[in-house]
Design a protein around this motif. Structure first.
Motif, PDB file in Angstrom:
ATOM      1  N   MET A  78      50.537  26.317  46.263  1.00  0.00           N
ATOM      2  CA  MET A  78      49.176  25.937  46.624  1.00  0.00           C
ATOM      3  C   MET A  78      49.127  24.878  47.717  1.00  0.00           C
ATOM      4  SD  MET A  78      47.473  27.952  44.683  1.00  0.00           S
ATOM      5  CE  MET A  78      45.844  27.320  45.043  1.00  0.00           C
ATOM      6  N   ASP A  79      50.279  24.389  48.120  1.00  0.00           N
ATOM      7  CA  ASP A  79      50.355  23.408  49.199  1.00  0.00           C
ATOM      8  C   ASP A  79      50.742  24.050  50.531  1.00  0.00           C
ATOM      9  OD1 ASP A  79      50.164  20.751  50.132  1.00  0.00           O
ATOM     10  OD2 ASP A  79      52.332  20.507  50.038  1.00  0.00           O
ATOM     11  N   ASP A  80      50.887  25.360  50.522  1.00  0.00           N
ATOM     12  CA  ASP A  80      51.279  26.086  51.731  1.00  0.00           C
ATOM     13  C   ASP A  80      50.143  26.045  52.750  1.00  0.00           C
ATOM     14  OD1 ASP A  80      52.062  27.878  53.678  1.00  0.00           O
ATOM     15  OD2 ASP A  80      52.669  29.439  52.282  1.00  0.00           O
ATOM     16  N   GLN A 163      56.017  12.141  46.769  1.00  0.00           N
ATOM     17  CA  GLN A 163      56.873  12.689  47.824  1.00  0.00           C
ATOM     18  C   GLN A 163      57.829  13.761  47.273  1.00  0.00           C
ATOM     19  OE1 GLN A 163      58.598   9.073  49.544  1.00  0.00           O
ATOM     20  NE2 GLN A 163      57.009   9.066  51.113  1.00  0.00           N
ATOM     21  N   LYS A 164      57.247  14.647  46.477  1.00  0.00           N
ATOM     22  CA  LYS A 164      58.017  15.747  45.909  1.00  0.00           C
ATOM     23  C   LYS A 164      57.518  17.068  46.478  1.00  0.00           C
ATOM     24  CE  LYS A 164      58.920  13.210  41.652  1.00  0.00           C
ATOM     25  NZ  LYS A 164      58.629  13.049  40.216  1.00  0.00           N
ATOM     26  N   GLU A 165      58.413  18.002  46.609  1.00  0.00           N
ATOM     27  CA  GLU A 165      58.071  19.283  47.194  1.00  0.00           C
ATOM     28  C   GLU A 165      57.389  20.178  46.171  1.00  0.00           C
ATOM     29  OE1 GLU A 165      60.137  22.687  50.051  1.00  0.00           O
ATOM     30  OE2 GLU A 165      61.359  21.115  49.113  1.00  0.00           O
ATOM     31  N   VAL A 166      56.419  20.959  46.652  1.00  0.00           N
ATOM     32  CA  VAL A 166      55.731  21.953  45.837  1.00  0.00           C
ATOM     33  C   VAL A 166      56.173  23.332  46.299  1.00  0.00           C
ATOM     34  CG1 VAL A 166      53.498  22.929  45.160  1.00  0.00           C
ATOM     35  CG2 VAL A 166      53.739  20.451  45.488  1.00  0.00           C
ATOM     36  N   LYS A 167      56.531  24.196  45.355  1.00  0.00           N
ATOM     37  CA  LYS A 167      56.980  25.542  45.679  1.00  0.00           C
ATOM     38  C   LYS A 167      56.284  26.550  44.771  1.00  0.00           C
ATOM     39  CE  LYS A 167      61.579  23.919  47.109  1.00  0.00           C
ATOM     40  NZ  LYS A 167      63.057  24.062  46.915  1.00  0.00           N
ATOM     41  N   GLY A 168      56.511  27.834  45.035  1.00  0.00           N
ATOM     42  CA  GLY A 168      55.889  28.886  44.238  1.00  0.00           C
ATOM     43  C   GLY A 168      56.895  29.859  43.671  1.00  0.00           C
ATOM     44  N   LEU A 169      56.625  30.347  42.465  1.00  0.00           N
ATOM     45  CA  LEU A 169      57.495  31.346  41.836  1.00  0.00           C
ATOM     46  C   LEU A 169      57.305  32.724  42.458  1.00  0.00           C
ATOM     47  CD1 LEU A 169      57.080  30.284  38.101  1.00  0.00           C
ATOM     48  CD2 LEU A 169      59.160  30.049  39.481  1.00  0.00           C
TER      49      LEU A 169
END
Length: 290
Positions: A78-80, A163-169
Motif C-alpha cells: 500500500m506504500d507503492d 523507517q521500515k520497509e513496507v512490502k506486499g505478499l
C-alpha cells in the motif's frame, strides 16, 4: 471522494468477508510466529481493511509487534507510489465488457439509481469496472458517512515513522486476477442482490464489525456460515484458500530471514485452510497475543 486507492482498500475489505469454515481459536487478532528455525519471532495480524474511526483500535501489543519487526508485509504494498496507476489498469472488466451488458436492464436501473441516490455518483463513470469492486462502494455506504480508517494505512504510517520497509505478499495484478476467475455476470448478480436487500446486508455488516471488534473467531464462523451471505466453496477456494497456500511459502521464507509484521485480512487467518493452521502444519508455533 472515490479514487483508485479507496477502491484498492475496499477491494481488500471485500476479500476480508469472503470466507467461512473457522476452526475454534482463541479470541485474538494478533499471533506470534516462532519455532522451526526462527531466531526472532514474527507476528501475524488480522485486519479489517476499512472501519469507522470510532471503532478503530491499535492495541499496545500490536504497536510493540510492529516496533519489534524489521519490516511490514501487507497483502499488497500500500506504500507503492505506482498503486493508483496499477489499480486504474486492472480495475476494468476483461474483453471490453460493460456493466449495462453484464446486468439485466432492470437490474442496471436498480444499480444506477442506488449509486445516484445513495452515493451521489453516476454509475456510468464505472461502466467498465469489475462489479465486485462496485460492491465495495456499497460497503462504504453501509459505514453511514463515518470517518473511515484503514489498518493498512495505519501500519504504513507506523513503518514510515520507524523507517521500515513496507512490502506486499502479492501484486495488484495477482489480486485482480482472482476476481477475474469469477464471471462478471456472477459478480453483477451479487452486486444487485446486495443493493436490493440493502437493509438486511447492512445489519449483517454491522454484526461483522462488532464481532471483529470482539476478536471473536467463533462468532465470525457462525456469521459466515449463513448461506444467505456466504460465498460458495469454489469462490472461497479462489479468493481465500489458494491465496493462503501461496502466502505460506512466502511467509515461511521471510520469517526465517528476519522478524516481520504480517497484516492480512482477518478472513485469511482461521480454519483448516487458514494461515494459522497452514503455518502450524509447516512446524511453526503460532500462538495468540493478548
Amino acid at each position: 471522494m472515490f479514487n483508485s486507492k479507496s477502491i484498492a482498500l475496499t477491494c481488500l475489505l471485500f476479500f476480508t468477508f469472503l470466507f467461512n469454515g473457522f476452526c475454534q481459536e482463541s479470541k485474538s487478532l494478533l499471533w506470534k510466529i516462532s519455532g522451526n528455525g526462527i531466531t526472532q519471532p514474527s507476528y501475524l495480524f488480522g485486519t479489517i481493511h476499512l472501519i469507522c474511526e470510532n471503532d478503530f483500535i491499535v492495541s499496545p501489543a500490536v504497536e510493540t509487534s510492529v516496533k519489534n519487526a524489521s519490516q511490514v508485509y501487507l497483502e499488497i504494498d500500500m506504500d507503492d507510489p505506482n498503486l493508483n496507476a496499477q489499480m486504474q489498469q486492472y480495475m476494468k472488466m476483461a474483453n471490453g465488457q460493460k456493466l449495462q451488458n453484464v446486468l439485466k436492464p432492470d437490474d442496471y436501473k436498480v444499480v444506477s439509481r442506488f449509486f445516484k441516490d445513495s452515493l451521489g455518483v453516476n454509475v456510468d463513470f464505472f461502466n467498465d469496472t469489475k462489479p465486485m469492486l462496485l460492491y465495495s462502494f456499497v460497503l462504504i455506504k453501509m459505514m453511514n458517512g463515518c470517518n473511515i480508517k484503514s489498518y493498512e494505512q495505519a501500519f504504513v504510517e507506523m513503518a514510515k515513522k520507524q523507517q521500515k520497509e513496507v512490502k506486499g505478499l502479492e501484486t495488484v495484478a495477482q489480486q485482480m486476477s482472482f476476481i477475474d476467475q469469477i464471471s462478471a455476470e456472477k459478480q453483477g448478480d451479487d452486486l444487485v442482490k446486495a443493493i436490493k436487500n440493502y437493509p438486511v446486508y447492512r445489519t449483517y455488516f454491522t454484526k461483522l464489525i462488532n464481532v471483529y471488534k470482539e476478536q471473536d473467531i467463533e462468532g465470525l464462523q457462525k456469521l459466515f456460515s449463513d448461506p444467505e451471505f456466504g460465498t460458495s466453496e469454489n469462490e472461497n477456494e479462489t479468493l481465500i484458500y489458494n491465496r493462503n497456500k501461496t502466502w505460506i511459502e512466502q511467509i515461511k521464507a521471510i520469517a526465517l530471514k528476519q522478524p516481520t509484521f504480517f497484516a492480512v485480512g482477518a478472513g485469511h487467518l482461521a480454519g483448516d485452510s487458514g494461515v494459522i493452521k497452514l503455518l502450524r502444519n509447516q512446524g511453526f508455533k503460532v500462538e495468540p497475543v493478548n
